[in-house]
Write an enzyme that holds these catalytic residues in place. Structure first.
Site, mmCIF file in Angstrom:
data_model
loop_
_atom_site.group_PDB
_atom_site.id
_atom_site.type_symbol
_atom_site.label_atom_id
_atom_site.label_comp_id
_atom_site.label_asym_id
_atom_site.label_seq_id
_atom_site.Cartn_x
_atom_site.Cartn_y
_atom_site.Cartn_z
ATOM 1 N N ASN A 157 -5.866 3.657 32.782
ATOM 2 C CA ASN A 157 -5.464 2.718 33.889
ATOM 3 C C ASN A 157 -5.549 1.599 34.533
ATOM 4 O OD1 ASN A 157 -2.879 4.113 33.250
ATOM 5 N ND2 ASN A 157 -2.059 5.098 35.322
ATOM 6 N N HIS B 12 1.168 12.942 34.852
ATOM 7 C CA HIS B 12 0.444 12.247 35.549
ATOM 8 C C HIS B 12 1.041 11.613 36.367
ATOM 9 C CE1 HIS B 12 -3.292 12.721 32.808
ATOM 10 N NE2 HIS B 12 -2.407 12.558 32.259
ATOM 11 N N ASP C 259 5.393 8.247 32.601
ATOM 12 C CA ASP C 259 6.052 6.743 33.644
ATOM 13 C C ASP C 259 7.364 7.069 33.733
ATOM 14 O OD1 ASP C 259 3.857 5.584 32.336
ATOM 15 O OD2 ASP C 259 3.589 4.660 33.753
ATOM 16 N N ASP D 205 3.920 1.614 32.927
ATOM 17 C CA ASP D 205 3.784 0.703 31.462
ATOM 18 C C ASP D 205 4.302 2.182 31.118
ATOM 19 O OD1 ASP D 205 0.300 2.053 30.652
ATOM 20 O OD2 ASP D 205 1.857 3.178 32.759
ATOM 21 N N ASN E 6 -0.223 1.304 28.168
ATOM 22 C CA ASN E 6 0.538 2.254 27.096
ATOM 23 C C ASN E 6 1.165 1.599 26.286
ATOM 24 O OD1 ASN E 6 -0.039 4.215 28.449
ATOM 25 N ND2 ASN E 6 1.455 4.435 29.720
HETATM 26 O O1 RIB Z 1 -4.223 8.078 32.416
HETATM 27 C C1 RIB Z 1 -3.188 8.357 32.688
HETATM 28 C C2 RIB Z 1 -2.285 7.260 32.654
HETATM 29 O O2 RIB Z 1 -2.479 6.467 31.229
HETATM 30 C C3 RIB Z 1 -1.201 7.250 32.451
HETATM 31 O O3 RIB Z 1 -0.315 6.491 33.744
HETATM 32 C C4 RIB Z 1 -0.117 6.448 31.572
HETATM 33 O O4 RIB Z 1 0.935 6.727 31.590
HETATM 34 C C5 RIB Z 1 -1.708 6.166 31.019
HETATM 35 O O5 RIB Z 1 -0.947 5.317 31.560
HETATM 36 CA CA CA Z 2 0.920 5.296 33.168
#
Ligand code: RIB
Ligand code: CA
Length: 314
Positions: free
Chosen positions: A166, A238, A16, A11, A40
C-alpha cells in the site's frame, strides 16, 4: 452509544472486502461512504468490486471512485494476490447502482462538511485519495478525527524487502498523510502478518451458512492460496486489523512511534521507517500496532459474519 462516523477507502481486494464485512457488522460505526483507489487492481476493477461487496453485505451508502493513478508514481496492480478481477473466487452479486459521478475526494469533502462531528478515515489501500483530500481541502483537516490505516511495516516489507504494498504504490501520498498531524493508527505488517486465519477458521466461518459466510470463507480460501505458496500457515487478513483498531483496540498492543516515509532510495522507496529508539528526537506521529490477540480477532470476524445471518443449524 454514539456511533463513529467513518469513510471506508480501499482497493478491494479480498482483505479489504473482509474489513468491510467487519465494519458493516459493527454497531459502533456509522459508515458515511465508500471510496475506491487503484492498488490491488485498476480503479475500474476495485470500484466494480466495491459495488459487488456492498451489494452482498447490504451496505447502502454512496460509492465514488478515486484517482485513476497514484499522485506521482505509475500504477501497480497485484493480480498474483487477488486475481485478474481483483476479487477472484466466489461469485458475487452485481452492484446495486453505479458509483456516483463525483469523484472520491469530492464525496469525502461533502461527507465531512455535512457531519457536525469529526469523521474517521479507514484507508486499506494506497492512500492516494486521502492525500488528495488533504491537499484539496486543507480547511477540512480538523474535521478528521483519526486515520486507521493498513499499510507499512516497521520491520520489513512484502512487495520489496523494504516496502509494504500500500505504501509502495503511492509513497508520496503516504508521506503527506504521515506528515499531516492527524492522529494515525497504523496496522502494518508487524501486526497484520500475525492476524492469520487458518483453514479451520475458514471452515468455522463457512459453517455459519449465510451467503456472506460462504463468500467470506471463499475469499479467505482464495487469499490463502497466494500466501500458502510463500510458506504462510494462514491468510493474513491485513485490512480488517485497521477496522479492529477502531472497534476493538483491546485486542491490540500499540507503540507510539515517529515514522517517516522513504520516497526515494533505490532499494528503500516506500519504506515506513520507525524511530524505535527515539534517535530523531521527533514526536511520535503514529500509533503503531505491534501485537494482536489472534484468537480474539478471529472470534471478532466470526461474530461479524454471524451478523448477516445465523448458523445454518441454529
Ligand atoms: O500489503 C497488504 C495490503 O496490500 C492490503 O491492503 C492488501 O489488500 C493489499 O492492498
Ligand atoms: Ca487493501
Amino acid at each position: 452509544m454514539k456511533k463513529t462516523p467513518v469513510i471506508l477507502d480501499g482497493d478491494p481486494g479480498h482483505d479489504d472486502a473482509i474489513a468491510w464485512v467487519l465494519a458493516k457488522a459493527s454497531t459502533q460505526l456509522d459508515i458515511l461512504a465508500v471510496t475506491t483507489c487503484c492498488g490491488n487492481q485498476t480503479l475500474e476493477k476495485t470500484t466494480y468490486n466495491a459495488g459487488r461487496i456492498m451489494a452482498l453485505i447490504g451496505l447502502d451508502v454512496p460509492l465514488a471512485a478515486g484517482r485513476i493513478k497514484p499522485l506521482l508514481a505509475d500504477p501497480m496492480v497485484a493480480p498474483s494476490v487477488h486475481g485478474v478481477s481483483g476479487l477472484d473466487g466466489p461469485d458475487l452479486p452485481s452492484p446495486l447502482r453505479e458509483p456516483l459521478t463525483i469523484d472520491a475526494v469530492t464525496l469525502m469533502a461533502q461527507c465531512v462538511e455535512q457531519q457536525s462531528d469529526q469523521v474517521a478515515l479507514i484507508p486499506t489501500g494506497p492512500m492516494t485519495n486521502i492525500a488528495a483530500f488533504l491537499l484539496l481541502y486543507p480547511q477540512l483537516k480538523n474535521k478528521i478525527s483519526h486515520i486507521y490505516l493498513m499499510g507499512g511495516g516497521i520491520g520489513h516489507g512484502n512487495w520489496t524487502p523494504a516496502a509494504e504494498f500500500n505504501i509502495l504504490v503511492d509513497p508520496e501520498a503516504a508521506d503527506i498523510v504521515f506528515r499531516s498531524g492527524i492522529p494515525i493508527t497504523m496496522a502494518g505488517l508487524d501486526v497484520t502478518e500475525q492476524a492469520l486465519l487458518y483453514p479451520e477458521d475458514f471452515d468455522r466461518i463457512g459453517a455459519i451458512g449465510s451467503e456472506v459466510a460462504k463468500v467470506t470463507a471463499g475469499w479467505l480460501e482464495f487469499f490463502y492460496g497466494f500466501h500458502r505458496a510463500l510458506g504462510y500457515h494462514g491468510a493474513p487478513v491485513h485490512d480488517a486489523v485497521a477496522v479492529a483498531a477502531l472497534i476493538r483496540p483491546d485486542l491490540l498492543t500499540f507503540q507510539d512511534l515517529y515514522v517517516e516515509i522513504e520516497t526515494t532510495g533505490d532499494y528503500s522507496r516506500g519504506a515506513t521507517i520507525g524511530d524505535v529508539y527515539g534517535i530523531s528526537n521527533k514526536p511520535a506521529n503514529v500509533r503503531c500496532i505491534v501485537d494482536i490477540d489472534r484468537e480474539g480477532f478471529v472470534d471478532l470476524l466470526v461474530d461479524a459474519v454471524r451478523f448477516y445471518g445465523r448458523d445454518a443449524d441454529e
